[in-house]
Write a protein that holds these residues in place. Structure first.
Motif: not given
Length: 282
Positions: A130-142, A227-231, A233-240
């Motif tokens: 459903i989505a695709r991202f690129t990152a230079l620093n990091d990909v975070g799930v939290g 709960h539904g409060d999981v995100e 974050a890509v480079d701290g700038q993009e996400g869903m």
């Protein structure tokens, strides 16, 4: 004719001021300047396709500005020279006070190109991408804005690693090892290495530790949350926003970021200067 892109963060007054001096200095040498004002929402390549054929681009802003530019220009292998008009400036190569000499070296071709690993992240829901991202620093799930823990199953190359309960998990590049991952207790990794760092964020256990894996591996993060409060974050700038049952697959991107480096700057000197405040290494 040589052509250099000049990208400047329109929200930073100093960037707009420095831009004029750079244009003047480069144009005196016969170099054509592709002048592009940007913010976080600017579609750089779509609005200025000529950037793809530039010798390099100069980016005026902080680390965040350079990260946003890298995600857009790296697929086209365009080298980036960052000028720090921000706070830390770890990714950038020059301060405004040093810019005149730095530009002289660029015009003379006295610089090196350094490639940096980038990541791709794929989000799957009900077995569909459903989505695709690129990152230079990091990909975070939290966790999102509420203080609720999340649980993540982590697999590497389809081999189960562990189940982590806490604030989340970061998958970082060597470049990103000095960013959010470092704040969460992750290791500092030399930027030329081809590895990924898995760093738990505030794990609710005494035994969870960061892990360094080969960059050819796949990392799969499976979300478990009531709960539904999981995100994401890509480079701290993009996400869903993510849902329980979603999976995030992270792998090495098929392209790398290319940074312009001046010969007399090296990684550990910059590390001391930026993170320890050693005046002898500035």
């Amino acid at each position: 004719m040589r052509q250099i892109g000049l990208l400047y963060n329109v929200h930073k007054q100093e960037a707009c001021s420095v831009r004029t001096d750079i244009c003047r200095q480069l144009e005196r040498t016969g170099i054509r300047v592709v002048d592009v004002p940007i913010d976080h929402d600017t579609a750089i390549v779509e609005t200025h396709p000529e950037l793809k054929s530039c010798e390099l681009v100069i980016v005026l802003g902080g680390d965040g500005t350079l990260l946003g530019v890298a995600r857009q220009l790296s697929p086209f292998h365009v080298p980036m020279f960052g000028v720090n008009i921000g706070h830390l400036g770890f990714l950038t190569e020059s301060e405004p006070s040093q810019l005149e000499i730095a530009l002289e070296r660029i015009v003379a071709g006295e610089y090196n190109l350094e490639t940096r690993l980038m990541l791709e992240a794929f989000v799957y829901r009900d077995l569909q991408e459903i989505a695709r991202f690129t990152a230079l620093n990091d990909v975070g799930v939290g966790k999102g804005s509420f203080a609720r823990m999340v649980t993540l199953d982590v697999h590497v190359d389809d081999v189960y690693v562990d189940t982590y309960t806490g604030d989340g998990m970061i998958v970082a590049t060597p470049t990103g090892s000095t960013a959010y991952s470092l704040s969460c207790g992750g290791p500092i990794v030399s930027p030329h290495l081809q590895v990924m760092v898995l760093t738990p964020v505030c794990p609710h256990t005494l035994f969870s530790r960061p892990c360094v894996i080969d960059a050819s591996s796949w990392v799969r993060l499976s979300v478990h949350a009531r709960h539904g409060d999981v995100e994401l974050a890509v480079d701290g700038q993009e996400g869903m926003r993510l849902l329980a049952g979603d999976e995030v697959l992270v792998r090495k991107a098929p392209f790398q970021a290319t940074l312009v480096r001046l010969p007399d700057r090296e990684f550990f000197g910059v590390l001391r200067s930026k993170l320890h405040g050693d005046p002898s290494s500035t």
